[in-house]
Design a protein around this motif. Structure first.
Motif, PDB file in Angstrom:
ATOM      1  N   PHE A 268       3.277   9.388 -10.487  1.00  0.00           N
ATOM      2  CA  PHE A 268       4.148   8.613 -11.362  1.00  0.00           C
ATOM      3  C   PHE A 268       3.418   7.328 -11.723  1.00  0.00           C
ATOM      4  O   PHE A 268       3.361   6.378 -10.952  1.00  0.00           O
ATOM      5  N   ARG A 269       2.858   7.304 -12.892  1.00  0.00           N
ATOM      6  CA  ARG A 269       1.987   6.225 -13.365  1.00  0.00           C
ATOM      7  C   ARG A 269       2.821   5.110 -13.986  1.00  0.00           C
ATOM      8  O   ARG A 269       3.074   5.111 -15.173  1.00  0.00           O
ATOM      9  N   GLN A 270       3.212   4.159 -13.170  1.00  0.00           N
ATOM     10  CA  GLN A 270       4.028   3.032 -13.629  1.00  0.00           C
ATOM     11  C   GLN A 270       3.118   1.803 -13.634  1.00  0.00           C
ATOM     12  O   GLN A 270       3.006   1.081 -12.649  1.00  0.00           O
ATOM     13  N   GLU A 271       2.440   1.593 -14.765  1.00  0.00           N
ATOM     14  CA  GLU A 271       1.389   0.581 -14.846  1.00  0.00           C
ATOM     15  C   GLU A 271       1.862  -0.821 -14.503  1.00  0.00           C
ATOM     16  O   GLU A 271       1.160  -1.561 -13.811  1.00  0.00           O
ATOM     17  N   ARG A 272       3.017  -1.188 -14.978  1.00  0.00           N
ATOM     18  CA  ARG A 272       3.493  -2.556 -14.733  1.00  0.00           C
ATOM     19  C   ARG A 272       3.686  -2.800 -13.237  1.00  0.00           C
ATOM     20  O   ARG A 272       3.288  -3.842 -12.707  1.00  0.00           O
ATOM     21  N   LEU A 273       4.283  -1.852 -12.541  1.00  0.00           N
ATOM     22  CA  LEU A 273       4.476  -1.995 -11.102  1.00  0.00           C
ATOM     23  C   LEU A 273       3.131  -1.985 -10.388  1.00  0.00           C
ATOM     24  O   LEU A 273       2.898  -2.799  -9.486  1.00  0.00           O
ATOM     25  N   LEU A 274       2.226  -1.106 -10.788  1.00  0.00           N
ATOM     26  CA  LEU A 274       0.908  -1.069 -10.153  1.00  0.00           C
ATOM     27  C   LEU A 274       0.134  -2.361 -10.393  1.00  0.00           C
ATOM     28  O   LEU A 274      -0.592  -2.822  -9.505  1.00  0.00           O
ATOM     29  N   GLU A 275       0.276  -2.938 -11.565  1.00  0.00           N
ATOM     30  CA  GLU A 275      -0.372  -4.231 -11.833  1.00  0.00           C
ATOM     31  C   GLU A 275       0.149  -5.293 -10.864  1.00  0.00           C
ATOM     32  O   GLU A 275      -0.622  -6.052 -10.268  1.00  0.00           O
ATOM     33  N   GLU A 276       1.463  -5.337 -10.689  1.00  0.00           N
ATOM     34  CA  GLU A 276       2.072  -6.319  -9.776  1.00  0.00           C
ATOM     35  C   GLU A 276       1.693  -6.041  -8.325  1.00  0.00           C
ATOM     36  O   GLU A 276       1.425  -6.968  -7.558  1.00  0.00           O
ATOM     37  N   LEU A 277       1.688  -4.769  -7.935  1.00  0.00           N
ATOM     38  CA  LEU A 277       1.283  -4.419  -6.570  1.00  0.00           C
ATOM     39  C   LEU A 277      -0.170  -4.828  -6.327  1.00  0.00           C
ATOM     40  O   LEU A 277      -0.507  -5.364  -5.263  1.00  0.00           O
TER      41      LEU A 277
ATOM     42  N   LEU B 228       0.827  -1.208   0.000  1.00  0.00           N
ATOM     43  CA  LEU B 228       0.000   0.000   0.000  1.00  0.00           C
ATOM     44  C   LEU B 228       0.860   1.257   0.000  1.00  0.00           C
ATOM     45  O   LEU B 228       0.566   2.226  -0.704  1.00  0.00           O
ATOM     46  N   GLN B 229       1.938   1.255   0.778  1.00  0.00           N
ATOM     47  CA  GLN B 229       2.824   2.419   0.842  1.00  0.00           C
ATOM     48  C   GLN B 229       3.480   2.697  -0.503  1.00  0.00           C
ATOM     49  O   GLN B 229       3.614   3.857  -0.902  1.00  0.00           O
ATOM     50  N   ALA B 230       3.876   1.652  -1.208  1.00  0.00           N
ATOM     51  CA  ALA B 230       4.485   1.837  -2.528  1.00  0.00           C
ATOM     52  C   ALA B 230       3.471   2.458  -3.493  1.00  0.00           C
ATOM     53  O   ALA B 230       3.782   3.408  -4.226  1.00  0.00           O
ATOM     54  N   ALA B 231       2.250   1.949  -3.490  1.00  0.00           N
ATOM     55  CA  ALA B 231       1.206   2.497  -4.370  1.00  0.00           C
ATOM     56  C   ALA B 231       0.876   3.939  -3.991  1.00  0.00           C
ATOM     57  O   ALA B 231       0.708   4.795  -4.870  1.00  0.00           O
ATOM     58  N   GLN B 232       0.807   4.222  -2.705  1.00  0.00           N
ATOM     59  CA  GLN B 232       0.510   5.581  -2.254  1.00  0.00           C
ATOM     60  C   GLN B 232       1.635   6.542  -2.641  1.00  0.00           C
ATOM     61  O   GLN B 232       1.370   7.688  -3.010  1.00  0.00           O
ATOM     62  N   ALA B 233       2.880   6.077  -2.571  1.00  0.00           N
ATOM     63  CA  ALA B 233       4.006   6.926  -2.967  1.00  0.00           C
ATOM     64  C   ALA B 233       3.938   7.242  -4.453  1.00  0.00           C
ATOM     65  O   ALA B 233       4.144   8.394  -4.863  1.00  0.00           O
ATOM     66  N   LEU B 234       3.635   6.236  -5.279  1.00  0.00           N
ATOM     67  CA  LEU B 234       3.499   6.482  -6.723  1.00  0.00           C
ATOM     68  C   LEU B 234       2.383   7.482  -6.996  1.00  0.00           C
ATOM     69  O   LEU B 234       2.536   8.390  -7.823  1.00  0.00           O
ATOM     70  N   ALA B 235       1.261   7.331  -6.291  1.00  0.00           N
ATOM     71  CA  ALA B 235       0.142   8.256  -6.482  1.00  0.00           C
ATOM     72  C   ALA B 235       0.523   9.671  -6.045  1.00  0.00           C
ATOM     73  O   ALA B 235       0.209  10.646  -6.722  1.00  0.00           O
ATOM     74  N   SER B 236       1.236   9.766  -4.928  1.00  0.00           N
ATOM     75  CA  SER B 236       1.670  11.074  -4.441  1.00  0.00           C
ATOM     76  C   SER B 236       2.612  11.752  -5.437  1.00  0.00           C
ATOM     77  O   SER B 236       2.557  12.964  -5.639  1.00  0.00           O
TER      78      SER B 236
ATOM     79  N   ARG C  91      -7.950   4.543  -3.735  1.00  0.00           N
ATOM     80  CA  ARG C  91      -7.548   5.945  -3.942  1.00  0.00           C
ATOM     81  C   ARG C  91      -6.282   6.030  -4.791  1.00  0.00           C
ATOM     82  O   ARG C  91      -6.193   6.859  -5.700  1.00  0.00           O
ATOM     83  N   SER C  92      -5.289   5.202  -4.480  1.00  0.00           N
ATOM     84  CA  SER C  92      -4.022   5.248  -5.227  1.00  0.00           C
ATOM     85  C   SER C  92      -4.224   4.881  -6.688  1.00  0.00           C
ATOM     86  O   SER C  92      -3.750   5.585  -7.583  1.00  0.00           O
ATOM     87  N   TRP C  93      -4.923   3.771  -6.933  1.00  0.00           N
ATOM     88  CA  TRP C  93      -5.128   3.339  -8.318  1.00  0.00           C
ATOM     89  C   TRP C  93      -6.004   4.339  -9.068  1.00  0.00           C
ATOM     90  O   TRP C  93      -5.781   4.590 -10.238  1.00  0.00           O
ATOM     91  N   MET C  94      -6.992   4.909  -8.397  1.00  0.00           N
ATOM     92  CA  MET C  94      -7.854   5.905  -9.051  1.00  0.00           C
ATOM     93  C   MET C  94      -7.077   7.173  -9.364  1.00  0.00           C
ATOM     94  O   MET C  94      -7.235   7.739 -10.452  1.00  0.00           O
TER      95      MET C  94
ATOM     96  N   LEU D  80      -4.092   7.499 -10.126  1.00  0.00           N
ATOM     97  CA  LEU D  80      -3.201   7.270 -11.266  1.00  0.00           C
ATOM     98  C   LEU D  80      -3.948   6.750 -12.498  1.00  0.00           C
ATOM     99  O   LEU D  80      -3.337   6.509 -13.538  1.00  0.00           O
ATOM    100  N   ARG D  81      -5.259   6.580 -12.364  1.00  0.00           N
ATOM    101  CA  ARG D  81      -6.106   6.107 -13.470  1.00  0.00           C
ATOM    102  C   ARG D  81      -5.598   4.790 -14.050  1.00  0.00           C
ATOM    103  O   ARG D  81      -5.430   4.638 -15.258  1.00  0.00           O
ATOM    104  N   VAL D  82      -5.379   3.825 -13.146  1.00  0.00           N
ATOM    105  CA  VAL D  82      -4.941   2.498 -13.556  1.00  0.00           C
ATOM    106  C   VAL D  82      -6.007   1.494 -13.119  1.00  0.00           C
ATOM    107  O   VAL D  82      -6.117   1.170 -11.940  1.00  0.00           O
ATOM    108  N   PRO D  83      -6.812   1.008 -14.056  1.00  0.00           N
ATOM    109  CA  PRO D  83      -7.824   0.014 -13.700  1.00  0.00           C
ATOM    110  C   PRO D  83      -7.173  -1.301 -13.263  1.00  0.00           C
ATOM    111  O   PRO D  83      -6.066  -1.632 -13.699  1.00  0.00           O
ATOM    112  N   HIS D  84      -7.848  -2.035 -12.385  1.00  0.00           N
ATOM    113  CA  HIS D  84      -7.349  -3.347 -11.952  1.00  0.00           C
ATOM    114  C   HIS D  84      -8.558  -4.184 -11.554  1.00  0.00           C
ATOM    115  O   HIS D  84      -9.144  -3.978 -10.491  1.00  0.00           O
ATOM    116  N   GLY D  85      -8.924  -5.116 -12.432  1.00  0.00           N
ATOM    117  CA  GLY D  85     -10.115  -5.936 -12.211  1.00  0.00           C
ATOM    118  C   GLY D  85     -10.075  -6.739 -10.930  1.00  0.00           C
ATOM    119  O   GLY D  85     -11.085  -6.869 -10.231  1.00  0.00           O
TER     120      GLY D  85
END
Length: 139
Positions: A53-62, A42-50, A84-87, A89-94
Motif C-alpha cells: 500500500f503505497r501511501q507516499e505522504r505517510l511514508l514521507e512523514e515516517l 519502522l513497524q508502520a512502514a513495514q506494514a505498508l510494504a507488506s 527495504r520498506s521504502w524500496m 514501495l518504490r518511494v525515494p526519500h533523500g
C-alpha cells in the motif's frame, strides 16, 4: 498512536486490502507520526510494504520522523528495515538515503557484523536508484 500502528500491522498480517479503510487509517496515522517511537515508525512502514500500500505522504512523514527525531538512535538493522520498506514501495526519500550513508560510513564492521554492513551497503546502492512507478531514471 500505538493502537493505530498495531491495527496497521494486524491488517498486514491478515493481508487486508480494503483501500478506503487503509487510506482512512493512514490519514489518521499522519497526525500522529511525530509521536511514534523508532520501532513504531519502522513497524508502520513495514506494514505498508507488506500490504503493498503505497501511501507516499505517510511514508514521507515516517521517513522524516526517522531522520529528524530518531537519527541518533538508528542502527544498521533499523536502516536495513527502513530501506527495504521504502524500496519495496518504490518511494525515494533523500533524507533517509543520506542518514543511511552517514550511518554506514560511521559504523565499523567487526567480523560478526560484516554481513549486515555489506547488505546495508547494497541496499543503499539500490535505494539510490529508486524511482516512483512510471518514472524512469536515465543512466
Amino acid at each position: 498512536s500505538q493502537e493505530l500502528v498495531r491495527l496497521l500491522r494486524c491488517y498486514a498480517a491478515l493481508e487486508f486490502r480494503d483501500a478506503p479503510v487503509l487510506l482512512a487509517l493512514c490519514n489518521r496515522c499522519l497526525g500522529l507520526v511525530r509521536s511514534l517511537s523508532l520501532q513504531e515508525t519502522l513497524q508502520a512502514a513495514q506494514a505498508l510494504a507488506s500490504l503493498k500500500f503505497r501511501q507516499e505522504r505517510l511514508l514521507e512523514e515516517l521517513g522524516e520522523n526517522l531522520v529528524v527525531k530518531h537519527r541518533s538512535d538508528l542502527g544498521l538493522d533499523d536502516i536495513r528495515a527502513a530501506l527495504r520498506s521504502w524500496m519495496d514501495l518504490r518511494v525515494p526519500h533523500g533524507g533517509l538515503l543520506a542518514a543511511a550513508e552517514q550511518l554506514l560510513a560511521a559504523t565499523e564492521a567487526d567480523d560478526s557484523e560484516q554481513c549486515v554492513h555489506r547488505e546495508v551497503a547494497e541496499l543503499i546502492e539500490g535505494f539510490a536508484k529508486v524511482a516512483p512507478p512510471g518514472v524512469h531514471q536515465s543512466g
